[in-house]
Design a protein around this motif. Structure first.
Motif: not given
Length: 311
Positions: A289-311
């Protein structure tokens, strides 16, 4: 920025869709994970009028079926018997007649047959059964309620029956892996097996919930059909199906973005039904399931941006 990833379980794998791309990851017989990524431009992008509420639901339903059948066929291809490596005579004939488009024609044929069986089993059959009961029940409200209950009963029976098949049990486990992975991502957590395992295998935007909502909303719409001829009542039910699907899509879309208590109450039956169509996955399924997500979405970059927004 909200995550709008959706998915589907396939044979020994998971398909994930994000915007205009989808990826299907499959655990092959040799244990390796293979991921195929494809671009898909929605019909609504070419014709903006179909982005309007209800209409977008109809388009989404049809496109989801097409992608769903395509990815199921793709995943099944890894597990065909070895002697079937050469195309069959029918496939060769179709390719010859259609200038190499035999697979597309077969896909369209499978889609039409699938729709016909679904409509016959879950729409027409319950209506005809309720009509038979109409010989003893004269109250049209009760007959309509009975029709809806028969429809739900057939669907539940179908789910229970297929869930006894070993292959389907594994598909339901991958279904659970898909939901748990999306729930983990939407919670803003890293997609590690440890994080994913602790999340629910139920999700408000699931196709199982959508089907259940279709059955409930169809009862409301069919109530307004006021004709005496049986064949005409059946025809009107079929013509109303796209509208029912469109309205149901809007409810599922709302449920996925709302914490309103009333919406939560109406979402409960669909979530309960998912306890039949999802099972707890093992770690190897979560990896797919994680491999499939990574095929269409950079979740690491997304989560990093989300965390920076909430800092």
């Amino acid at each position: 920025m909200a995550v709008r990833i959706g998915g589907q379980a396939v044979m020994e794998g998971v398909m994930m869709k994000n915007m205009d791309r989808y990826a299907v990851s499959v655990r092959k017989p040799d244990g390796k994970i293979e991921t195929k990524v494809r671009k898909c431009v929605s019909f609504a992008e070419k014709h903006p009028v179909f982005k309007l509420p209800v209409l977008r639901g109809v388009v989404n339903f049809v496109e989801s079926m097409v992608i769903g059948i395509s990815t199921l066929n793709y995943s099944a291809g890894f597990f065909e018997e070895e002697e079937e490596t050469q195309p069959g005579k029918i496939d060769q004939m179709l390719d010859k007649i259609s200038s190499g488009k035999g697979e597309s024609i077969m896909m369209a044929f499978v889609l039409i047959i699938s729709l016909a069986i679904s409509i016959g089993l879950f729409m027409v059959l319950p209506y005809l059964a309720s009509e038979l009961l109409g010989q003893w029940i004269r109250n049209e409200y009760i007959i309509l309620l009975v029709e809806g209950l028969i429809r739900i009963g057939i669907f539940l029976g179908y789910i229970v029956l297929i869930s006894r098949m070993e292959d389907i049990k594994r598909v339901f486990m991958y279904h659970g892996a898909e939901h748990k992975t999306i729930n983990c991502l939407e919670a803003g957590e890293d997609l590690t097996p440890e994080n994913i395992k602790k999340h629910s295998r139920l999700h408000k935007r699931c196709g199982t919930s959508f089907i259940f909502i279709v059955m409930i909303i169809s009862m409301v719409f069919f109530f307004f059909i006021r004709v005496d001829t049986i064949w005409l009542r059946v025809l009107l039910r079929l013509l109303l199906l796209p509208v029912v699907a469109g309205v149901s899509y809007e409810f599922i879309r709302l449920a996925g973005n709302s914490d309103n208590p009333l919406v939560q109450i109406f979402s409960k039956p669909g979530l309960c039904l998912q306890r039949l169509t999802t099972k707890e996955p093992d770690e190897s399924m979560i990896e797919v399931a994680v491999a499939s997500v990574e095929g269409v979405f950079d979740w690491r970059e997304y989560l990093e941006k989300e965390r920076k927004c909430h800092e």
